[in-house]
Motif scaffolding. Structure first.
Motif, PDB file in Angstrom:
ATOM      1  N   MET A   1       0.874  -1.280   0.151  1.00  0.00           N
ATOM      2  CA  MET A   1      -0.182   0.326  -0.375  1.00  0.00           C
ATOM      3  C   MET A   1       0.760   1.304   0.273  1.00  0.00           C
ATOM      4  SD  MET A   1      -2.685   1.216   2.745  1.00  0.00           S
ATOM      5  CE  MET A   1      -4.066   0.075   1.654  1.00  0.00           C
ATOM      6  N   THR A   2       0.600   2.191  -0.864  1.00  0.00           N
ATOM      7  CA  THR A   2       1.277   3.614  -1.494  1.00  0.00           C
ATOM      8  C   THR A   2       0.535   4.365  -0.017  1.00  0.00           C
ATOM      9  OG1 THR A   2       0.139   4.305  -2.754  1.00  0.00           O
ATOM     10  CG2 THR A   2       1.784   2.766  -3.165  1.00  0.00           C
ATOM     11  N   LEU A   3       1.247   5.938   0.471  1.00  0.00           N
ATOM     12  CA  LEU A   3       0.977   6.227   1.276  1.00  0.00           C
ATOM     13  C   LEU A   3      -0.181   7.149   0.676  1.00  0.00           C
ATOM     14  CD1 LEU A   3       4.040   8.454   3.072  1.00  0.00           C
ATOM     15  CD2 LEU A   3       2.674   7.083   4.488  1.00  0.00           C
ATOM     16  N   ALA A   4      -0.720   6.317  -0.173  1.00  0.00           N
ATOM     17  CA  ALA A   4      -1.906   7.820  -0.883  1.00  0.00           C
ATOM     18  C   ALA A   4      -3.399   7.052  -1.345  1.00  0.00           C
ATOM     19  CB  ALA A   4      -1.860   7.835  -2.690  1.00  0.00           C
ATOM     20  N   GLU A   5      -2.960   5.620  -1.219  1.00  0.00           N
ATOM     21  CA  GLU A   5      -3.926   4.389  -0.771  1.00  0.00           C
ATOM     22  C   GLU A   5      -4.911   4.905   0.036  1.00  0.00           C
ATOM     23  OE1 GLU A   5      -3.305   0.674  -2.390  1.00  0.00           O
ATOM     24  OE2 GLU A   5      -1.986   1.041  -2.925  1.00  0.00           O
ATOM     25  N   VAL A   6      -6.236   4.439   0.399  1.00  0.00           N
ATOM     26  CA  VAL A   6      -7.223   4.599   1.335  1.00  0.00           C
ATOM     27  C   VAL A   6      -7.263   3.425   1.709  1.00  0.00           C
ATOM     28  CG1 VAL A   6      -9.197   5.996   2.289  1.00  0.00           C
ATOM     29  CG2 VAL A   6      -7.092   7.111   0.558  1.00  0.00           C
ATOM     30  N   PRO A   7      -7.960   3.031   2.718  1.00  0.00           N
ATOM     31  CA  PRO A   7      -8.398   1.298   2.259  1.00  0.00           C
ATOM     32  C   PRO A   7      -9.505   1.620   1.848  1.00  0.00           C
ATOM     33  CG  PRO A   7      -8.198   2.001   4.779  1.00  0.00           C
ATOM     34  CD  PRO A   7      -7.183   2.833   3.949  1.00  0.00           C
ATOM     35  N   ALA A   8     -10.711   0.065   1.768  1.00  0.00           N
ATOM     36  CA  ALA A   8     -11.717   0.382   1.923  1.00  0.00           C
ATOM     37  C   ALA A   8     -12.445   0.861   2.994  1.00  0.00           C
ATOM     38  CB  ALA A   8     -11.944  -0.922   1.314  1.00  0.00           C
ATOM     39  N   ARG A   9     -11.653  -0.216   4.083  1.00  0.00           N
ATOM     40  CA  ARG A   9     -12.611   0.262   5.739  1.00  0.00           C
ATOM     41  C   ARG A   9     -11.098   0.418   6.447  1.00  0.00           C
ATOM     42  NH1 ARG A   9     -12.418  -4.204   9.088  1.00  0.00           N
ATOM     43  NH2 ARG A   9     -12.638  -6.209   7.738  1.00  0.00           N
ATOM     44  N   PRO A  10     -11.159   0.948   7.810  1.00  0.00           N
ATOM     45  CA  PRO A  10     -10.253   1.153   8.101  1.00  0.00           C
ATOM     46  C   PRO A  10      -9.931  -0.849   8.981  1.00  0.00           C
ATOM     47  CG  PRO A  10     -11.604   2.804   9.062  1.00  0.00           C
ATOM     48  CD  PRO A  10     -11.999   1.662   8.657  1.00  0.00           C
ATOM     49  N   HIS A  11      -9.202  -0.781   9.479  1.00  0.00           N
ATOM     50  CA  HIS A  11      -9.217  -2.076   9.922  1.00  0.00           C
ATOM     51  C   HIS A  11      -8.833  -2.269  11.161  1.00  0.00           C
ATOM     52  CE1 HIS A  11      -5.338  -5.475  10.147  1.00  0.00           C
ATOM     53  NE2 HIS A  11      -6.055  -5.126  11.600  1.00  0.00           N
ATOM     54  N   ARG A  12      -9.419  -2.962  11.664  1.00  0.00           N
ATOM     55  CA  ARG A  12     -10.429  -3.248  12.923  1.00  0.00           C
ATOM     56  C   ARG A  12      -9.195  -3.908  13.990  1.00  0.00           C
ATOM     57  NH1 ARG A  12     -15.549  -4.069  16.328  1.00  0.00           N
ATOM     58  NH2 ARG A  12     -16.462  -2.016  15.951  1.00  0.00           N
ATOM     59  N   VAL A  13      -9.245  -2.646  15.187  1.00  0.00           N
ATOM     60  CA  VAL A  13      -7.721  -3.349  16.068  1.00  0.00           C
ATOM     61  C   VAL A  13      -8.876  -3.296  18.011  1.00  0.00           C
ATOM     62  CG1 VAL A  13      -6.237  -3.089  17.490  1.00  0.00           C
ATOM     63  CG2 VAL A  13      -6.330  -2.338  14.904  1.00  0.00           C
ATOM     64  N   VAL A  14      -9.092  -4.004  18.002  1.00  0.00           N
ATOM     65  CA  VAL A  14     -10.156  -4.521  19.549  1.00  0.00           C
ATOM     66  C   VAL A  14      -9.205  -4.803  21.009  1.00  0.00           C
ATOM     67  CG1 VAL A  14     -12.022  -5.494  21.004  1.00  0.00           C
ATOM     68  CG2 VAL A  14     -12.810  -5.980  17.708  1.00  0.00           C
ATOM     69  N   VAL A  15      -9.375  -4.087  21.465  1.00  0.00           N
ATOM     70  CA  VAL A  15      -8.218  -4.676  22.583  1.00  0.00           C
ATOM     71  C   VAL A  15      -9.102  -4.390  23.949  1.00  0.00           C
ATOM     72  CG1 VAL A  15      -6.492  -3.622  23.985  1.00  0.00           C
ATOM     73  CG2 VAL A  15      -6.961  -2.456  21.860  1.00  0.00           C
ATOM     74  N   LEU A  16      -8.694  -5.996  24.193  1.00  0.00           N
ATOM     75  CA  LEU A  16      -9.233  -6.420  25.172  1.00  0.00           C
ATOM     76  C   LEU A  16      -8.912  -6.193  27.144  1.00  0.00           C
ATOM     77  CD1 LEU A  16     -11.527  -8.854  26.643  1.00  0.00           C
ATOM     78  CD2 LEU A  16     -10.048 -10.319  25.887  1.00  0.00           C
ATOM     79  N   ALA A  17     -10.124  -5.614  27.642  1.00  0.00           N
ATOM     80  CA  ALA A  17      -9.259  -4.620  28.773  1.00  0.00           C
ATOM     81  C   ALA A  17      -9.653  -5.682  29.996  1.00  0.00           C
ATOM     82  CB  ALA A  17      -9.736  -3.280  28.782  1.00  0.00           C
ATOM     83  N   ARG A  18      -8.982  -6.388  31.004  1.00  0.00           N
ATOM     84  CA  ARG A  18      -9.008  -7.386  32.421  1.00  0.00           C
ATOM     85  C   ARG A  18      -9.240  -6.507  33.227  1.00  0.00           C
ATOM     86  NH1 ARG A  18      -5.582 -11.443  31.742  1.00  0.00           N
ATOM     87  NH2 ARG A  18      -3.899  -9.949  30.513  1.00  0.00           N
ATOM     88  N   ASP A  19      -9.694  -7.073  34.361  1.00  0.00           N
ATOM     89  CA  ASP A  19      -9.919  -6.479  35.421  1.00  0.00           C
ATOM     90  C   ASP A  19      -8.309  -6.358  35.790  1.00  0.00           C
ATOM     91  OD1 ASP A  19     -12.413  -5.599  36.399  1.00  0.00           O
ATOM     92  OD2 ASP A  19     -12.466  -7.543  36.936  1.00  0.00           O
TER      93      ASP A  19
END
Length: 331
Positions: A1-19
């Motif tokens: 991917m070049t800096l000019a390219e825009v993804p179809a959708r953002p890559h989804r990062v899910v962070v799991l927070a535990r006690d």
């Protein structure tokens, strides 16, 4: 991917927070990924936080956090990040999956990338995701990790370990190194460097955890090898030798090699190869120079040598790397 390219959708990062989650580890994931942008400013990642149960989640500080999403979010993740969690009953302390955690992890789709920070590696190991793989965790927890998970090939000396779809990192700050590595892998060095610059952190730290382990007896102060490293970065196209580097600091080769490893955490040769790979990656991403010219400018001498080093370090070829990060067809 070049800096000019825009993804179809953002890559989804899910962070799991535990006690018992460490607030710094939770925050750094959001800050780094949210700063990654395409050339037109479009976000490259969407970052969300979930918990085993929506609501207040205790931290290892004197305040809780309010997490409004539950474990269903894990099923919609492209990447899942597991920060460390300290406290009685946590997997990081017991080596056994805490109640509800196994069921939550089962929601993750096959092929989803999973990464841990610090002792979050205990969760991946307890779930059986690290058996037979190389992994790392905080050096202070290495002995306990090995005793609990002998099937894991643990390397406590590195800042992070990339086993493909499962990645692990060392202590809290190594989570920064890991996130930048993921951004660099997804979108190239230029995007990762911009994120690092905006965050006022180094885009790549030399060495591993060994340099941070407290020595039993304080060692006397030693002269810096920094001048030699700075000089080497300006002359990567030359066939540099240990004698050349040692001479910049007026040291013997033996003394220079010992002090270099003390200060940087790796040997001069390994450091030099890593910097040459960095130079080659930059030139592949940002220029149209032919591969043999890039090999010469980065100090590898020949295109064959550059190909061998990229294959060993990045598991790819110069043409494939350029095609990935510049959209140039592989010829």
């Amino acid at each position: 991917m070049t800096l000019a390219e825009v993804p179809a959708r953002p890559h989804r990062v899910v962070v799991l927070a535990r006690d018992g989650v460490l607030p710094m580890e939770l925050g750094l994931v959001h800050q780094l990924f949210r700063r990654a942008r395409a050339a037109d400013g479009t976000p490259l990642y969407e970052v969300v936080t979930c918990a085993l149960r929506p609501g207040p989640v205790a931290t290892d500080a004197d305040f809780p956090i309010d997490v409004r999403r539950g474990p269903d979010e894990l099923a919609r993740a492209d990447t899942v990040v597991l920060p460390a969690a300290h406290g009685p009953g946590s997997t990081d302390e017991t080596g056994r999956l805490e109640p509800g955690l196994g069921a939550a992890l089962d929601r993750i789709r096959p092929g989803t990338r999973i990464a841990s920070i610090c002792t979050g590696a205990f969760v991946l190991a307890a779930a059986g995701l690290l058996d037979g793989r190389r992994a790392t965790t905080h050096w202070q927890s290495a002995a306990r990790f090995r005793s609990l998970f002998p099937a894991v090939d643990l390397d406590p000396d590195v800042l992070y370990e990339d086993a493909g779809d499962v990645l692990t990192s060392a202590g809290e700050a190594a989570g920064i190194d890991l996130c930048l590595h993921l951004i660099r892998t997804d979108h190239g060095a230029a995007v990762a460097n911009e994120v690092a610059r905006a965050s006022v952190v180094s885009p790549h730290r030399d060495g591993g955890q060994a340099q941070y382990v407290a020595r039993p007896v304080p060692e006397p102060a030693v002269s810096s090898t920094g001048a030699a490293r700075a000089w080497a970065l300006d002359h990567l196209d030359r066939p540099l030798t240990l004698r050349d580097l040692a001479g910049r600091e007026s040291m013997s080769v033996r003394t220079f090699t010992r002090r270099f490893r003390e200060e940087v955490g790796v040997s001069p040769g390994r450091w030099l190869t890593a910097r040459r790979i960095d130079r080659a990656r930059h030139l592949l991403e940002e220029t149209d120079l032919p591969v043999d010219r890039i090999a010469a400018d980065a100090g590898f001498g020949t295109a064959a040598s550059l190909r061998a080093h990229l294959r060993a370090e990045l598991r790819t070829s110069p043409s494939a790397y350029r095609a990935t990060f510049r959209g140039v067809p592989v010829g």
